[in-house]
Every structure is written in C-alpha cells, then in structure tokens.
Design a protein around this motif. Structure first.
Motif, short mmCIF file in Angstrom:
data_model
loop_
_atom_site.label_atom_id
_atom_site.label_comp_id
_atom_site.label_asym_id
_atom_site.label_seq_id
_atom_site.Cartn_x
_atom_site.Cartn_y
_atom_site.Cartn_z
N ARG A 1 84.60 75.88 44.84
CA ARG A 1 84.82 77.09 45.65
C ARG A 1 83.51 77.80 45.94
N LEU B 1 81.62 75.87 48.62
CA LEU B 1 82.22 76.06 49.95
C LEU B 1 81.96 77.47 50.45
N ALA B 2 82.06 78.44 49.54
CA ALA B 2 81.83 79.83 49.95
C ALA B 2 80.38 80.02 50.36
N SER C 1 79.72 79.25 53.64
CA SER C 1 80.57 80.04 54.53
C SER C 1 81.66 79.20 55.17
N VAL C 2 82.21 78.31 54.39
CA VAL C 2 83.34 77.53 54.90
C VAL C 2 84.59 78.37 54.70
N ARG C 3 85.26 78.66 55.78
CA ARG C 3 86.46 79.49 55.62
C ARG C 3 87.65 78.91 56.35
N VAL D 1 89.30 76.05 55.30
CA VAL D 1 90.28 75.35 54.48
C VAL D 1 91.24 76.34 53.85
N LYS D 2 92.50 75.91 53.75
CA LYS D 2 93.53 76.81 53.25
C LYS D 2 93.40 76.96 51.75
N SER D 3 93.22 75.85 51.08
CA SER D 3 93.12 75.87 49.63
C SER D 3 92.27 74.70 49.18
N VAL D 4 91.48 74.90 48.12
CA VAL D 4 90.66 73.80 47.64
C VAL D 4 91.50 72.75 46.94
N ARG D 5 92.78 73.06 46.74
CA ARG D 5 93.66 72.08 46.10
C ARG D 5 94.55 71.38 47.11
N SER E 1 95.56 66.21 54.63
CA SER E 1 96.10 67.27 55.47
C SER E 1 95.01 68.01 56.25
N LEU E 2 93.76 67.57 56.13
CA LEU E 2 92.67 68.28 56.81
C LEU E 2 92.39 67.71 58.19
#
Lengths: 257, 425
Positions: free
Chosen positions: A123, A126-127, A130-132, A134-138, A143-144
């Motif tokens: 996380r 990714l933060a 500034s990756v924003r 993706v819905k969830s790192v899990r 699904s991407l």
C-alpha cells in the motif's frame, strides 16, 4: 553531466553468424527517462535482455555506478537494483495485487508468511506512486484493467528500492486514458531519482516523457541525444534510415549487416 | 511552500485508497459482495454444499435409515479415504496437472504396509511410514518424468495407473487378499474417540478458530488493512461452532442398533486424522511460501519462473504430496475394509477423488482450489455409494451416478471459469 547509473560500453553480441549489436554504448542517468527507440530487428530487445542479464555479452563492459561489474544472470542484475517490466507483464491472474508484488520474495515471520507487513508495504509503495485507481490491494489481478496491470507490474519493480527500471512497450496495449496513467507513473519514477528506460514505438509517448533518446539502427547506436534537441521527424529518420542531417551513423552503407 | 506540498502529498497518499475503504463494512455489504462473486462465477464450495443438501433430501426420503446417527458415522468413515485422496489431488490440480495413478498408488502402498506387518512383524507405525514412503517415491518418479522429460502428466500417470496395478497382483496373487487387522490402523475405522476427549477437541478447535479470526481482525483493523467486517467474522465463527459442536453431539450419542445391549458412541478416529491433515495442508497452502508459489505456478508458470521460483521443484513436490496422501488414503481404505486385495484403489476410486476435489471448487484448469474443497467434495461423493448401498441398487447404477457427478462437476468448473473471465473477478 552527472555520472550515469548504468553504462554499457562497446557491447557486441552475435547469435551464430548474425551480428546483432555492434559496439553499442548505452547509458542510463538517475532521474531521467531514457527512451530506447528503433525499428523491429534493430536490437532493442537484445540490448534489454543483455541489461537484464538474460543474455551474456560477446564483448564490452557492464558499468554500474562507475564500476565495472560482472553480470552472470538475472539474479546479479536484480541484486544491483535493476528491474525489468516485460511487455507480457508476468503477473499471476489468480493472485491478488499484494501477492503478485511480493511473488518470489515473500516476507516471512517464523515459518509463515507475514501478510500484514507485505500488505502495508504494498500500500505504501502504491500510495507513494500516487496510484489511486485500484479498488483494493487484495483484488485479484484478473479483475484489473490493462493500465492497472501495468501499474502493478511497475509498482512491483520499484517495491525493491530499485535504481533502474526498464519498461518494455508499457503502453502498447493500452487505451488513451490508461496510457496517460502509465506515462504519469513513468514520469514520477524518474522524479523520484530512478533511472528509467522506456522502450517504445510510440513517438508521442517518447516525446512526452523522455529526457534522452537513444536510437538503434541495425544494431548500432544511431544517436544518443537529449529529447529536446530532436524533432519528431528526426527521430523517425534515425529509426528508419539511421541518420538525420548531421546526426546518425556517418556511412549508412557500411552499417548494413 | 514546501510545507504545503507536503500536506497535499499526504492528502493524496491518504486519498490513494479512498476506494479501498469500499471494502465490505457491514454484513450486508459482505453478503452483496458474495452474491456478486457468485454471479461472476466464483462459486467456491457452493455447488458441493447444494449437492450435499440435494443428496441428503433424496436419500432420506427414499430410505428411513439414511439419516440415522449410525449411518452418519458410517458416512464419515467412508468419506475419510476419499477426502484424503482428494486433498492430495488438489496439489496437482492446482498446477493444472492430473494424477490418474493416485488411487492405485494408494493400493500399492497399502499392500506394502500390510505385507511388512504380516510377513516381517513391523510395528504399525513403521509399516505405515514404509507405505507412505513408497507413495512419496511414486510421486517423485511421476514428478520427475513430467517436469524433467516433459511428458504430459496425463500420459505418465496413466502409465503408472496401469503399471502400479501389477504390484498388489504380484505380491498378493490373483483372487487373494491380505488381512489388515492391526489394532491401531484397523481401529482408525472401527474405533471411536472417547466421548469426553471428542468434546474437548471440538471445543479447542472452535476456540482456536475464533482466536485466530479475531486476532487477525484486530491486527488488520488497527493497521488499516483490508479486513472483513466484525459481524461477518462472528457469523463465520458461529457457523463453524454450530457445525463442529453439532457433529460432535451427533456422534457422541449412542448409535448402536440395539442401544440397550451395546454402546457405540464417539467420533470415529478417521475424523481427527482427516481434520489434522486438513489443518496442516490449509496452513501450507495459505500461509507458507511454498503454498504461495504453488498457486503462482498454477496461475502463470512463466511469471513464477521469472520471479525466481524453482518451477520444477514445486511441480515435483506437488506430485510427491499427492502420492503420499494417496498412500495415507490407501491405508484408510484398507482400514475401512479390513483387508487389502489386488483391486484396492482401482476402479472408480480415483475418479471419486477427482470428482470430490472438483465439485468442492478446485479448478481442473489450475491455480484455484483449497484443501477444504476436497473434504466438502469428499462428503458429497461418499454420500452417493452410501445412499445407493442402502437402497440395494445394482452396482451399475453406482458407476452411472459417479460418472454423471464427475461430468457435472467439471461442467460447473468450466462454466464458472468462463463467467469469471467474462466478469473479470
């Protein structure tokens, strides 16, 4: 100019009778995006694989941070802090983002995996990029979207405090908005002080993010110049003819294999 | 100025996972997420649970002895060897490979165990270890042929399926059988855990599960990581407690046909063996590097190789685990019947196990599956011969039904896989 992070000097490589690279000099500078351009068969992939340690060199030096190093395989290269993001991304669809980012280098506590530490670090990385999107790192990687996958692959590469990231055609399969995301990310990597190598066929992308352009022509370096000194058409000429005005290989006739 | 940029940076970092908090916050969200996953083709063990319900309804309406505790205990014992065999198969199925020889490998291993006990007087545990070691060797041979020579696992294990049937036939002789009456090994199927010990174990399992779940919830929630809503955790703990304690209560009652003369009560020893294996392999698959690498190789072998994973070693290990588990399954099957015969592990044993793993939710295409799938699926598959046996059906019906179930499970797998790739879940 600052010292290059990575430098290849006078590299030659042949596959049997085919001389693929002729005395190639190539440099990657910290904080800069170096675009590697060239037509199909110009030797881009071979050069990348030599940098990645997948192919050996017939001659020439591999200089990292000013020192000649012996590179015997991909592991040596990874240990130096050089990561390659291949065109086919090499992600496992059935694993989630965290699992993919740490694949092969999982953090453990005792005999078990340390999921908490891995998720927190993923996380963070990714933060920091500034990756924003993706819905969830899990989320599982299947699904991407294409752009998000590319982002995960790049984040995976920088997770290890790498110094150089090589991106092989990162925008080739992406739409307009996703290309935008990835190019922004490429720029941010360089702004963080990493040396970035961008291999691309897309001149618009190259001019948008590249600081330097290295053009290959039939296995030779046709030009290695700052992007701002070149125009779009000059690069195209360098790629297709090996020269453009006073730039490029002086005697193109001898350059043919 | 610098200060300002820093704040914006922090803000953007905090905002980076704005959406991340859209993870299920309440039990309602969790239910909706689950429905979405189902719709997307990620069915997990649901088909198996539905199948189990259907079978129970059908058989209990057709035969009044089906639902008796006596028969339920019998079902648990019958399911044991199928569950163990299927659990082993999950490892090769995860890689997208198949092991057709697992059933007869179990038969061959059980033959060796029985022989060294009868002819050489080995103790039960050295004999059992010898049998499991034979299984491991078979797995090593299969794995090496598949990875090092590159022969498709289907062909290698088909060859082993044929060749391994020769081992018991040669050692036992056609038409003969070896008795399998060791106090401990035979006792796995015919003896029961003392009722008190059974209750203690059940309570420990429930409390242990609750502790692990709550601890995980707390660490993840305090560190702001992805976590299930507390209500869902509690529901899961409650469901597990209901199942474990309910089954314990059921099996702790006196189930003898003549309750006034005999007392038969307690959990059959097979169950703790299966549960211990289930817990162990679940840990290995979900909490160790080996397990993670196994999924990775099953999902994308090339990506795993580039990540520095030794794909060959992972594959060989998976075959070794499958065949070793097959050996344990062979011992359980011998324990149930009390003998080893040349036909042990042949016939439809393997297809039962593949059906069990697949109907439980393990994909035949690799990369997807859990140890628990094998146990849930194994219960479904074991219910079929159990119920049909009560109904005194001709054995051809058994083959027809098993074949049908396997085909159905594979269809569910194929269809849900297609939906998954369409929905991108």
């Amino acid at each position: 100019m600052t010292q290059p992070l990575l430098e290849l000097r006078g590299v030659n490589k042949s596959f049997g009778a085919v001389h693929v690279l002729h005395d190639v000099d190539f440099a990657v500078y910290p904080g800069q995006v170096t675009a590697l351009v060239g037509d199909n068969g110009a030797g881009k992939s071979t050069l990348v694989k030599i940098i990645a340690g997948i192919y050996g060199r017939d001659s020439g030096d591999y200089v990292f941070e000013g020192e000649t190093v012996a590179v015997h395989g991909p592991r040596d290269v990874a240990a130096l802090g050089v990561e390659v993001v291949y065109q086919d991304l090499a992600l496992c669809d059935n694993l989630d983002i965290v699992e993919n980012m740490f694949l092969g280098r999982e953090e453990t506590r005792g005999i078990g995996l340390d999921e908490v530490a891995m998720e927190a670090r993923a996380r963070e990385t990714l933060a920091s990029l500034s990756v924003r999107t993706v819905k969830s790192v899990r989320q599982s990687v299947s699904s991407l979207s294409g752009g998000q996958r590319q982002t995960v692959a790049i984040a995976k590469a920088v997770l290890w405090n790498s110094k150089i990231v090589l991106l092989d055609e990162p925008t080739a399969a992406l739409g307009v908005a996703q290309t935008r995301q990835v190019l922004d990310l490429v720029r941010r990597l360089a702004d963080r002080g990493l040396g970035v190598v961008l291999i691309s066929h897309n001149m618009t992308d190259v001019f948008e993010v590249a600081d330097r352009i290295t053009a290959l022509y039939l296995g030779r370096v046709a030009a290695d110049v700052p992007a701002k000194d070149l125009t779009h058409s000059q690069v195209v000429e360098l790629i297709t003819a090996g020269r453009s005005g006073d730039l490029g290989i002086t005697n193109v006739a001898t350059a043919t294999i | 100025m610098t200060l300002q940029t820093e704040t914006t940076d922090q803000q953007s970092a905090a905002h980076g996972f704005d959406n991340d908090n859209r993870q299920a916050a309440t039990i309602g969200d969790a239910a909706r997420d689950y429905l979405n996953r189902l719709r997307g083709g990620d069915m997990g063990s649901l088909p198996a649970i539905l199948g189990l319900v259907v079978l129970f309804v059908v058989f209990s309406s057709l035969h009044d002895r089906f639902l008796t505790t006596y028969n339920m205990a019998n079902l648990v014992v019958q399911a044991g060897s199928i569950c163990v065999l299927a659990m082993g198969l999950v490892f090769v199925l995860l890689l997208g490979e198949i092991d057709l020889s697992a059933g007869v490998a179990g038969g061959a291993s059980a033959t060796i165990t029985a022989l060294v006990m009868i002819d050489h007087g080995w103790t039960w545990w050295t004999a059992a270890l010898a049998g499991i070691a034979i299984g491991a060797l078979i797995g090593l041979a299969i794995g090496s042929l598949v990875t090092l020579l590159g022969i498709p696992s289907f062909v290698v294990t088909l060859a082993f399926f044929l060749a391994l049937q020769a081992v018991p036939l040669k050692l036992i002789g056609s038409g003969g059988s070896l008795r399998f009456d060791d106090e401990v090994l035979r006792g796995l199927s015919i003896k029961n855990v003392p009722v008190t010990a059974g209750w203690i174990a059940a309570v420990v399992i429930v409390l242990g599960f609750a502790a692990v779940q709550l601890f995980q919830y707390r660490t993840r929630a305090t560190r702001g990581l992805v976590h299930k809503p507390l209500a869902l955790v509690l529901v899961q703990v409650g469901v597990l407690a209901a199942i474990v304690l309910g089954l314990t209560a059921l099996l702790s009652a006196n189930r003898a046909p003549n309750p006034d003369i005999f007392t038969i009560a307690g959990i059959p020893w097979v169950a703790p063996v299966v549960i211990a294996l289930l817990l162990f392999w679940t840990f290995v698959l979900t909490r160790t590097r080996f397990g993670r690498h196994l999924y990775a190789v099953g999902g994308n072998a090339e990506a795993a190789r580039r990540a520095g994973i030794n794909v060959t070693r992972i594959k060989i290990t998976a075959f070794v685990i499958a065949s070793s588990m097959a050996a344990i399954s062979g011992l359980l099957a011998a324990s149930y019947t009390g003998k080893v015969s040349p036909g042990s592990g042949g016939g439809n044993v393997l297809l039962y196990a593949v059906g069990a793993a697949v109907i439980g939710g393990t994909s035949l295409f690799g990369g997807r599956g859990r140890a628990i799938d094998a146990v849930v699926g194994g219960l479904v598959i074991a219910t079929i011969p159990n119920g049909l046996g009560l109904l005194n059906q001709a054995s051809y019906i058994n083959f027809l039904v098993t074949g049908g179930v396997l085909l159905l499970a594979a269809s569910v797998d194929a269809v849900s896989r297609r939906r998954r790739s369409a929905a991108g879940v």
